[in-house]
Scaffold this motif. Structure first.
Motif, short mmCIF file in Angstrom:
data_model
loop_
_atom_site.label_atom_id
_atom_site.label_comp_id
_atom_site.label_asym_id
_atom_site.label_seq_id
_atom_site.Cartn_x
_atom_site.Cartn_y
_atom_site.Cartn_z
N ASP A 81 -0.08 11.09 3.48
CA ASP A 81 -0.88 11.46 4.70
C ASP A 81 -0.57 12.91 5.08
OD1 ASP A 81 -2.10 11.23 7.46
OD2 ASP A 81 -0.23 11.19 8.05
N HIS A 112 1.01 5.25 0.81
CA HIS A 112 0.02 6.01 1.88
C HIS A 112 0.71 7.69 1.81
CE1 HIS A 112 -1.20 2.77 4.51
NE2 HIS A 112 -0.11 2.04 3.86
N ARG A 149 0.77 -1.29 -0.10
CA ARG A 149 -0.16 -0.07 0.16
C ARG A 149 0.89 1.35 0.04
NH1 ARG A 149 -5.20 -0.73 -0.81
NH2 ARG A 149 -5.68 1.00 0.00
N ALA A 171 -3.32 13.04 -3.31
CA ALA A 171 -4.05 13.37 -2.18
C ALA A 171 -5.17 14.21 -2.32
CB ALA A 171 -3.16 13.89 -1.11
N PRO A 172 -6.23 14.27 -1.74
CA PRO A 172 -7.37 15.10 -1.66
C PRO A 172 -7.20 16.39 -1.03
CG PRO A 172 -8.13 13.48 -0.14
CD PRO A 172 -6.81 13.05 -0.68
N SER A 207 -5.91 14.49 5.45
CA SER A 207 -6.48 13.12 5.83
C SER A 207 -5.28 12.28 5.28
CB SER A 207 -7.67 12.97 5.34
OG SER A 207 -7.71 12.99 3.65
N HIS A 208 -5.55 10.94 5.85
CA HIS A 208 -4.72 9.95 5.38
C HIS A 208 -5.27 9.29 4.42
CE1 HIS A 208 -4.20 5.50 5.68
NE2 HIS A 208 -2.78 5.86 5.32
N ASN A 209 -4.75 8.83 3.11
CA ASN A 209 -5.08 8.07 2.10
C ASN A 209 -4.39 6.87 1.66
OD1 ASN A 209 -7.72 9.67 1.07
ND2 ASN A 209 -6.14 11.18 1.77
N SER A 210 -4.75 5.83 1.23
CA SER A 210 -3.90 4.93 0.77
C SER A 210 -4.34 4.23 -0.54
CB SER A 210 -3.58 3.82 1.86
OG SER A 210 -4.68 2.79 1.89
N TRP A 211 -3.53 3.44 -1.21
CA TRP A 211 -3.88 2.96 -2.49
C TRP A 211 -2.92 1.33 -2.73
CZ3 TRP A 211 -2.61 8.24 -1.79
CH2 TRP A 211 -4.05 8.97 -2.13
#
Length: 163
Positions: free
Chosen positions: A84, A82, A80, A115-116, A120-124
């Motif tokens: 953040d 991430h 993943r 990232a938006p 926030s934290h996002n992962s792919w």
């Protein structure tokens, strides 16, 4: 990696290839090698597993080594990516692959993600495979960031991982 480990992996690969050739003609079968764990952390971008604790992935992603349908070693990176607390920042994975003499055979980049516009934290999910018609025995894995999606900088890299 020590010479003994390389010799052990080569013996396993040879045994798997002979077994495949003798028992399943015309079909490819993956050799079994222990995966190499990969965990990269840097401000705003990380690579590892899907468990996010205290601003970083808790576990590792991995590089697995297989013998592909053409009889070549192939590296696969999974895990993943991430991002953040980096609004509108881009991230991607980078895999450079090498032959047995340490010569670079090329580089793959995973898909760029963004990232938006928040903290926030996002992962792919990441799933990169070295080319299937090259004998790849070393890889170097990096995270890369960009503010515009076109100019990229490496954030953190592994040393070379050997088959």
């Amino acid at each position: 990696m020590r010479t003994g480990s390389i010799v052990r992996r080569a013996a396993v690969a040879l045994a798997a290839a002979v077994t495949t050739a003798l028992t399943v003609p015309g079909q490819a079968q993956a050799a079994v090698f222990p995966p190499d764990p990969v965990r990269l952390t840097a401000p705003g971008i990380d690579f590892g597993d899907n468990t996010w604790v205290l601003g970083a992935p808790l576990g590792s992603g991995s590089v697995t080594w297989d013998v592909n349908q053409y009889g070549f070693y192939q590296a696969t990176l999974t895990g993943r990516l991430h991002l953040d607390n980096v609004p509108l920042q881009y991230g991607r994975m980078h895999m450079e692959y090498f032959d047995g003499a340490g010569n670079s055979l090329g580089t793959l980049h995973g898909g760029a993600v963004r990232a938006p516009n928040n903290n926030s934290h996002n992962s792919w999910s990441v799933d990169l495979h070295s080319p299937d018609q090259l004998q790849v025995v070393q890889v170097e894995i990096c995270t890369e960031t960009s503010s515009n999606g076109t100019s990229w900088a490496q954030s953190r890299c592994t040393g070379r991982l050997l088959l």
